[in-house]
Design an enzyme around this catalytic site. Sequence first.
Site, short mmCIF file in Angstrom:
data_model
loop_
_atom_site.label_atom_id
_atom_site.label_comp_id
_atom_site.label_asym_id
_atom_site.label_seq_id
_atom_site.Cartn_x
_atom_site.Cartn_y
_atom_site.Cartn_z
N VAL A 1 1.78 2.28 -11.70
CA VAL A 1 1.06 1.49 -12.69
C VAL A 1 0.30 2.33 -13.71
O VAL A 1 -0.21 1.80 -14.69
CB VAL A 1 0.05 0.53 -11.99
CG1 VAL A 1 0.78 -0.44 -11.08
CG2 VAL A 1 -1.01 1.31 -11.21
N SER B 1 -0.12 -3.10 -7.88
CA SER B 1 -1.18 -2.40 -7.16
C SER B 1 -1.02 -0.90 -7.36
O SER B 1 0.09 -0.37 -7.24
CB SER B 1 -1.11 -2.73 -5.67
OG SER B 1 -1.88 -1.83 -4.90
N LYS B 2 -2.10 -0.22 -7.65
CA LYS B 2 -2.04 1.22 -7.85
C LYS B 2 -1.68 1.94 -6.55
O LYS B 2 -1.22 3.08 -6.58
CB LYS B 2 -3.37 1.74 -8.40
CG LYS B 2 -4.56 1.57 -7.47
CD LYS B 2 -5.81 2.19 -8.06
CE LYS B 2 -6.26 1.49 -9.30
NZ LYS B 2 -7.53 2.01 -9.85
N ARG B 3 -1.88 1.30 -5.40
CA ARG B 3 -1.54 1.92 -4.12
C ARG B 3 -0.05 1.79 -3.80
O ARG B 3 0.48 2.53 -2.98
CB ARG B 3 -2.36 1.30 -2.99
CG ARG B 3 -3.86 1.58 -3.07
CD ARG B 3 -4.61 0.93 -1.93
NE ARG B 3 -6.03 1.24 -1.99
CZ ARG B 3 -6.91 0.56 -2.69
NH1 ARG B 3 -6.50 -0.48 -3.41
NH2 ARG B 3 -8.19 0.88 -2.70
N ARG B 4 0.59 0.82 -4.44
CA ARG B 4 1.98 0.52 -4.09
C ARG B 4 2.95 0.73 -5.24
O ARG B 4 4.11 1.11 -5.03
CB ARG B 4 2.05 -0.93 -3.60
CG ARG B 4 3.43 -1.41 -3.17
CD ARG B 4 3.41 -2.88 -2.79
NE ARG B 4 2.93 -3.71 -3.89
CZ ARG B 4 1.87 -4.52 -3.81
NH1 ARG B 4 1.20 -4.61 -2.69
NH2 ARG B 4 1.48 -5.23 -4.86
#
Length: 482
Positions: free
Chosen positions: A243, A237-240
Amino acid sequence: MSASAVRLRFAPSPTGMFHVGNARSLLLNWVVARQSGGTLVLRIEDTDAARSRPEWTEGIVRAMAWLGVGPDEYEGPLFQSSYAAEHAKAAQQLFDTGKAYFCDCTRDAVQARSGSQYAGYDGYCSSRALEAGEGRALRFRTPDEGVTVVKDLVRGEPRFENRLIEDFVIARGDGSPVFLLANVVDDIAMGITHVIRAEEHLPNAPKQQLLWQALGHEPPTWAHTPILVNEKRQKLSKRRDKVALEMHRDEGFLPSAMRNYLMLLGWAPSGDREIVPWSVIEDEFRLDQVNSAPAFFDLKKLTAFNGEYIRALSLEEFVAACAPWLTGPFVTEEEKAQAGFGITVPPWRPEAFDPAVFGKVAPLAQTRISLLSEIVPNVDFLFLDTVEMDEAAWVKASKDAKVLPDVTAAFEALPSWEVEPLKQSLLAVGEAHGLKLGKAQAPVRVAVTGRSVGLPLFESLEVLGRQRTLDRLRAAAAHAAG
């Protein structure tokens, strides 16, 4: 179908940074295109006008080039927005042939009829014969019986019962196509024969296959590759997770290492080996050998790969690869903060950097770093006017700082400033204080470099030079004395 007729596409959206999952999809499509003598098409899916930005398209092209997929390796870029007329024509064709119908049901109305917020669309408008109108979406009429079999080179032949596929929307109430229709129409218009993409798109495959057939075309060859997961086996995930390919690039991963590693996520070359040249990958890779299980994007392993690739460079290649971290090009720190990526400006004055000095220590640094960005903390002591000592390192080393005045005097008396005399001189001072070489050199290293670890000490001192070394030793001794 002849090999020359094979056409694949890489179809990113210009809505953000380049995801490593996109990078892997690109490489998979590229290697199959090269193997088959076919064509790779770059299609920019830019119909989300609110989120699409030209600079992101430019970023996609730059990221592809960094990976080695330059403009001469693909057709395009083609833009999905340029095919709006074809999208509208296909939607009208499906309506005119009775394979789609207009629907004015709201989500609330569907829930009210079913009594459940989780229920899918119930086909309420399928026989109402509505015409196009404001707020009326166009739905595809899914068969009520039979199964749709998706022949997939990675997953075999997944079967989907048609009765479980709801009549899905293919055009919104304003007439604009949704992804499912636009994607199919684009592939048909561009003559795409093979669709290689991530597993997350597999649920779309039966719907898109039905659209291909309804529009009078044979579906492409499908291949849905495993999703990438983190160490907790969660989808990246780009939020976590980290990436963005650009961030890995700016940390100092080599494109060759990144290519090699990404291709191993779900596949392996022959023999007990992982680090192989691209030519081997291009020769041996087969889609039907890809494992369908989720693939762990292991940053530690990628970093180890990168270290191996760095050590395999010639010295000239290594020096050139380090240049962006040492001399530029750079963005300002403000620009880096706004973009979310960019190589950090080195801590020394630009005119203080000396390529000849760096050339002397480059062979030492090459064997010790796993990321090109690590070159800066390894050599900064050579180009800074003064070093800022790491506090934790100094606290630990200062226990033996009593040697510093004697080391300074011994170094000052040396007739030649070379590795072996420096080492023997420090060894003698250490023995006089009851310290082994490792203990004696700890405060010297921190005094001169600011850190407790780094390049070999005596080689570093030789390159730094007599006067600068003595000045730093005296300063550290004064600091220790309070």
